[in-house]
Design an enzyme around this catalytic site. Structure first.
Site, PDB file in Angstrom:
ATOM      1  N   ILE A   1      14.881  12.470  43.167  1.00 55.13           N
ATOM      2  CA  ILE A   1      14.579  13.014  42.869  1.00 55.13           C
ATOM      3  C   ILE A   1      13.677  12.962  41.731  1.00 55.13           C
ATOM      4  O   ILE A   1      12.557  13.499  41.235  1.00 55.13           O
ATOM      5  CB  ILE A   1      15.693  13.211  41.341  1.00 55.13           C
ATOM      6  CG1 ILE A   1      17.337  13.758  42.657  1.00 55.13           C
ATOM      7  CG2 ILE A   1      16.152  14.460  41.206  1.00 55.13           C
ATOM      8  CD1 ILE A   1      18.239  13.873  42.277  1.00 55.13           C
TER       9      ILE A   1
ATOM     10  N   HIS B   1      25.595  21.342  32.731  1.00 55.94           N
ATOM     11  CA  HIS B   1      25.183  20.399  34.094  1.00 55.94           C
ATOM     12  C   HIS B   1      24.960  21.310  35.556  1.00 55.94           C
ATOM     13  O   HIS B   1      26.295  21.142  36.141  1.00 55.94           O
ATOM     14  CB  HIS B   1      26.554  19.371  34.453  1.00 55.94           C
ATOM     15  CG  HIS B   1      26.273  18.452  35.118  1.00 55.94           C
ATOM     16  ND1 HIS B   1      26.975  16.916  35.914  1.00 55.94           N
ATOM     17  CD2 HIS B   1      25.787  18.384  36.958  1.00 55.94           C
ATOM     18  CE1 HIS B   1      26.798  16.181  36.326  1.00 55.94           C
ATOM     19  NE2 HIS B   1      26.426  17.658  36.895  1.00 55.94           N
TER      20      HIS B   1
ATOM     21  N   GLU C   1      31.949  14.941  29.420  1.00 55.45           N
ATOM     22  CA  GLU C   1      31.977  16.701  30.547  1.00 55.45           C
ATOM     23  C   GLU C   1      33.183  17.174  30.541  1.00 55.45           C
ATOM     24  O   GLU C   1      34.291  16.073  30.982  1.00 55.45           O
ATOM     25  CB  GLU C   1      30.579  16.663  31.940  1.00 55.45           C
ATOM     26  CG  GLU C   1      29.310  16.296  31.239  1.00 55.45           C
ATOM     27  CD  GLU C   1      28.643  16.148  31.941  1.00 55.45           C
ATOM     28  OE1 GLU C   1      29.181  16.841  33.113  1.00 55.45           O
ATOM     29  OE2 GLU C   1      27.656  15.804  32.670  1.00 55.45           O
TER      30      GLU C   1
ATOM     31  N   ARG D   1      23.207  10.662  34.256  1.00 58.53           N
ATOM     32  CA  ARG D   1      23.792  11.267  33.748  1.00 58.53           C
ATOM     33  C   ARG D   1      24.076  10.955  32.050  1.00 58.53           C
ATOM     34  O   ARG D   1      23.466  10.437  31.630  1.00 58.53           O
ATOM     35  CB  ARG D   1      24.762  10.264  34.084  1.00 58.53           C
ATOM     36  CG  ARG D   1      25.277  10.274  35.433  1.00 58.53           C
ATOM     37  CD  ARG D   1      26.198  11.107  36.159  1.00 58.53           C
ATOM     38  NE  ARG D   1      26.945  11.124  37.484  1.00 58.53           N
ATOM     39  CZ  ARG D   1      26.607  12.274  38.030  1.00 58.53           C
ATOM     40  NH1 ARG D   1      24.973  13.171  37.798  1.00 58.53           N
ATOM     41  NH2 ARG D   1      26.663  12.631  38.816  1.00 58.53           N
TER      42      ARG D   1
HETATM   43  P1  NAP Z   1      18.133   7.870  43.712  1.00 58.36           P
HETATM   44  O1  NAP Z   1      17.819   7.920  45.248  1.00 58.36           O
HETATM   45  O2  NAP Z   1      19.142   6.320  43.836  1.00 58.36           O
HETATM   46  O3  NAP Z   1      17.306   7.206  42.437  1.00 58.36           O
HETATM   47  C1  NAP Z   1      18.128   6.181  41.894  1.00 58.36           C
HETATM   48  C2  NAP Z   1      16.824   5.542  40.547  1.00 58.36           C
HETATM   49  O4  NAP Z   1      17.273   4.859  39.712  1.00 58.36           O
HETATM   50  C3  NAP Z   1      16.989   4.483  41.880  1.00 58.36           C
HETATM   51  O5  NAP Z   1      15.016   4.346  42.022  1.00 58.36           O
HETATM   52  C4  NAP Z   1      16.999   2.910  41.048  1.00 58.36           C
HETATM   53  O6  NAP Z   1      15.895   1.889  41.266  1.00 58.36           O
HETATM   54  C5  NAP Z   1      16.561   3.400  40.022  1.00 58.36           C
HETATM   55  N1  NAP Z   1      18.114   3.158  38.805  1.00 58.36           N
HETATM   56  C6  NAP Z   1      19.149   3.007  39.434  1.00 58.36           C
HETATM   57  N2  NAP Z   1      19.707   1.851  38.604  1.00 58.36           N
HETATM   58  C7  NAP Z   1      19.530   1.557  37.604  1.00 58.36           C
HETATM   59  C8  NAP Z   1      18.682   1.085  36.371  1.00 58.36           C
HETATM   60  N3  NAP Z   1      20.001   0.178  35.886  1.00 58.36           N
HETATM   61  N4  NAP Z   1      18.033   0.664  35.552  1.00 58.36           N
HETATM   62  C9  NAP Z   1      16.755   1.316  36.020  1.00 58.36           C
HETATM   63  N5  NAP Z   1      16.436   1.976  37.133  1.00 58.36           N
HETATM   64  C10 NAP Z   1      18.064   2.081  37.697  1.00 58.36           C
HETATM   65  O7  NAP Z   1      19.433   8.838  43.196  1.00 58.36           O
HETATM   66  P2  NAP Z   1      18.661  10.500  43.565  1.00 58.36           P
HETATM   67  O8  NAP Z   1      19.017  11.014  43.813  1.00 58.36           O
HETATM   68  O9  NAP Z   1      17.113  10.458  42.926  1.00 58.36           O
HETATM   69  O10 NAP Z   1      20.174  10.580  41.587  1.00 58.36           O
HETATM   70  C11 NAP Z   1      20.158  10.364  40.883  1.00 58.36           C
HETATM   71  C12 NAP Z   1      20.760  10.229  39.938  1.00 58.36           C
HETATM   72  O11 NAP Z   1      20.522  12.137  39.624  1.00 58.36           O
HETATM   73  C13 NAP Z   1      22.158  10.786  40.549  1.00 58.36           C
HETATM   74  O12 NAP Z   1      22.392   9.051  40.794  1.00 58.36           O
HETATM   75  C14 NAP Z   1      23.143  11.122  39.646  1.00 58.36           C
HETATM   76  O13 NAP Z   1      23.553  10.815  38.472  1.00 58.36           O
HETATM   77  C15 NAP Z   1      21.864  12.114  38.713  1.00 58.36           C
HETATM   78  N6  NAP Z   1      22.409  13.794  39.168  1.00 58.36           N
HETATM   79  C16 NAP Z   1      22.119  14.678  38.574  1.00 58.36           C
HETATM   80  C17 NAP Z   1      22.277  16.082  39.473  1.00 58.36           C
HETATM   81  C18 NAP Z   1      22.629  17.082  37.565  1.00 58.36           C
HETATM   82  O14 NAP Z   1      23.036  18.079  38.229  1.00 58.36           O
HETATM   83  N7  NAP Z   1      22.491  17.432  36.676  1.00 58.36           N
HETATM   84  C19 NAP Z   1      21.931  16.437  40.677  1.00 58.36           C
HETATM   85  C20 NAP Z   1      22.558  16.019  41.073  1.00 58.36           C
HETATM   86  C21 NAP Z   1      22.303  13.885  40.847  1.00 58.36           C
HETATM   87  P3  NAP Z   1      15.825   0.804  41.048  1.00 58.36           P
HETATM   88  O15 NAP Z   1      17.405   0.537  42.025  1.00 58.36           O
HETATM   89  O16 NAP Z   1      15.053  -0.381  42.134  1.00 58.36           O
HETATM   90  O17 NAP Z   1      16.736   1.014  39.856  1.00 58.36           O
HETATM   91  C1  8YV Z   2      27.126  18.348  41.331  1.00 60.38           C
HETATM   92  C2  8YV Z   2      25.351  16.191  40.435  1.00 60.38           C
HETATM   93  O1  8YV Z   2      27.218  19.201  40.460  1.00 60.38           O
HETATM   94  O2  8YV Z   2      24.821  15.460  42.567  1.00 60.38           O
HETATM   95  C3  8YV Z   2      25.296  14.962  41.797  1.00 60.38           C
HETATM   96  O3  8YV Z   2      24.758  13.698  40.636  1.00 60.38           O
HETATM   97  O4  8YV Z   2      25.546  15.334  39.395  1.00 60.38           O
HETATM   98  C4  8YV Z   2      25.510  17.000  40.420  1.00 60.38           C
HETATM   99  O5  8YV Z   2      24.554  17.375  42.017  1.00 60.38           O
HETATM  100  C5  8YV Z   2      28.263  16.794  40.299  1.00 60.38           C
HETATM  101  O6  8YV Z   2      28.195  15.871  40.659  1.00 60.38           O
HETATM  102  C6  8YV Z   2      29.443  17.718  41.075  1.00 60.38           C
HETATM  103  O7  8YV Z   2      29.910  18.149  40.370  1.00 60.38           O
END
Ligand code: NAP
Ligand code: 8YV
Length: 328
Positions: free
Chosen positions: A157, A281, A263, A234
């Site tokens: 992302i 969220h 939340e 998060r």
């Molecule tokens: P991803 O591809 O695994 O990316 C996470 C990144 O964070 C990685 O590049 C990782 O790199 C870095 N990271 C992990 N731990 C770290 C640390 N301690 N210090 C610094 N960097 C760190 O995951 P993604 O698909 O992009 O998703 C990321 C996050 O977005 C999810 O885990 C979730 O919490 C959040 N999310 C939120 C929503 C929403 O609705 N708001 C929706 C989807 C996802 P390194 O391992 O090299 O550190």
């Molecule tokens: C979801 C998210 O809404 O994918 C994640 O990590 O935070 C969101 O896309 C959530 O996980 C489901 O409640």
């Protein structure tokens, strides 16, 4: 799907209706009102082999299900699932990467614009009749022009957000534990160094112990008085008391938050904050994307039980194989 419809799959608490419907068609659906080990009857413990959930799954709940083989988490973030414990006892955990990446990146940009240009407040001004009665909405102190953007969590992302920021003509830096190969954006080995180099910090880092309250008073001070903080990762990654204080005393200019520590509770101090734009969220919350997430969660169960392998395992359980389950 004749080969899977006798396999019991547990859905504790709420789950997306499309996932529930597919599980009901393709497996034997077992529902529980909560992921509470106290609710697991001997029959459920005996028959359940799969699970799909979007709630907290503790080690105790996993241990209460001795024949559980796979947990298909609804969401890419799986900090609510004790995946380390699952891996230890031979239970596969899967998540829903990629299918939500672009949607969440779109939301991050929307939230950034709302925060900097106060668009929700301007709309509220119009709807309240103030445009007609008092005149134009005040000019915003914030602008995207001239900003330098830092991304905390340059993963799937983070990269999608960075591409959008580039299109705005703004420079991008990032902090991960490791520099990402083949990415030209500037890598900062610590979050505080990144915050000191930019004025706009977008966090899309996962939850968990390694990021717990990583965005603290010092990081916000490093961002500075023109600083904007946006969080679509998060809530646990932020010291919310320090953030509310920083918004109140001018340590930073504004914040845009889609995620919170507890939340759906949102701290009163953030609710009262005039320079915070708050969302419940909704990062991935379109019909299109949530349906794709539901399909991927269920496809992981189907692939596990028909092919013996998951589609999108999380790293902690990547080496778990069918038959690896060790009941505690
Ligand atoms: P991803 O591809 O695994 O990316 C996470 C990144 O964070 C990685 O590049 C990782 O790199 C870095 N990271 C992990 N731990 C770290 C640390 N301690 N210090 C610094 N960097 C760190 O995951 P993604 O698909 O992009 O998703 C990321 C996050 O977005 C999810 O885990 C979730 O919490 C959040 N999310 C939120 C929503 C929403 O609705 N708001 C929706 C989807 C996802 P390194 O391992 O090299 O550190
Ligand atoms: C979801 C998210 O809404 O994918 C994640 O990590 O935070 C969101 O896309 C959530 O996980 C489901 O409640």
């Amino acid at each position: 799907m004749g080969s899977t419809n006798k396999i019991a799959v547990l859905v504790p608490d709420l789950l997306h209706p499309h996932a529930v419907a597919r599980i009901g068609r393709e497996f034997e659906l077992v529902a529980l009102p909560a992921a509470d080990p106290g609710l697991v009857t001997p029959q459920i413990a005996d028959k359940v082999r799969g699970m799909s959930a979007m709630t907290t799954i503790s080690a105790a709940f996993i241990d209460a299900l001795p024949n559980l083989e796979i947990i298909a988490n609804f969401g890419v973030g799986y900090d609510a699932v004790d995946a380390r414990h699952a891996g230890t006892v031979g239970v596969m955990v899967t998540n829903t990467p990629d299918v939500l990446t672009e949607e969440v990146a779109d939301t991050a940009i929307g939230l950034l614009l709302n925060t900097v240009r106060e668009l929700p407040k301007a709309e509220a001004w119009l709807r309240a009749g103030r445009w007609a009665s008092e005149g134009n909405y005040p000019l915003t102190r914030g602008t995207l022009r001239g900003r330098r953007v830092g991304i905390f969590g340059m993963g799937r992302i983070g990269l999608a957000i960075a591409r959008r920021i580039e299109a705005f003509g703004l420079p991008v830096g990032y902090h991960n534990r490791r520099a990402v190969e083949g990415v030209a954006y500037t890598w900062y080995p610590t979050l505080i160094e990144l915050a000191g180099a930019v004025d706009t910090l977008i966090s899309v880092a996962p939850g968990g112990s390694s990021t717990e309250k990583a965005v603290d008073r010092k990081v916000l001070e490093a961002l500075g008085p023109n600083g904007v903080f946006v969080n679509v990762g998060r809530g646990s990654t932020v010291d919310e008391d320090a953030l509310a204080q920083a918004l109140a005393d001018g340590t930073i200019l504004a914040a845009g938050l889609d995620v919170f520590r507890n939340e759906p509770e949102v701290p009163e101090a953030l609710l009262k904050s005039a320079n915070a734009s708050l969302l419940p969220h909704v990062g991935s919350a379109s019909v299109h994307t949530r349906t794709a997430m539901a399909d991927l969660a269920v496809d992981n169960l189907v692939s596990w039980f028909t092919e013996g392998r998951p589609l999108t395992p999380v790293p902690e359980t990547a080496s778990v194989n069918p038959g690896a389950r060790k009941p505690r």
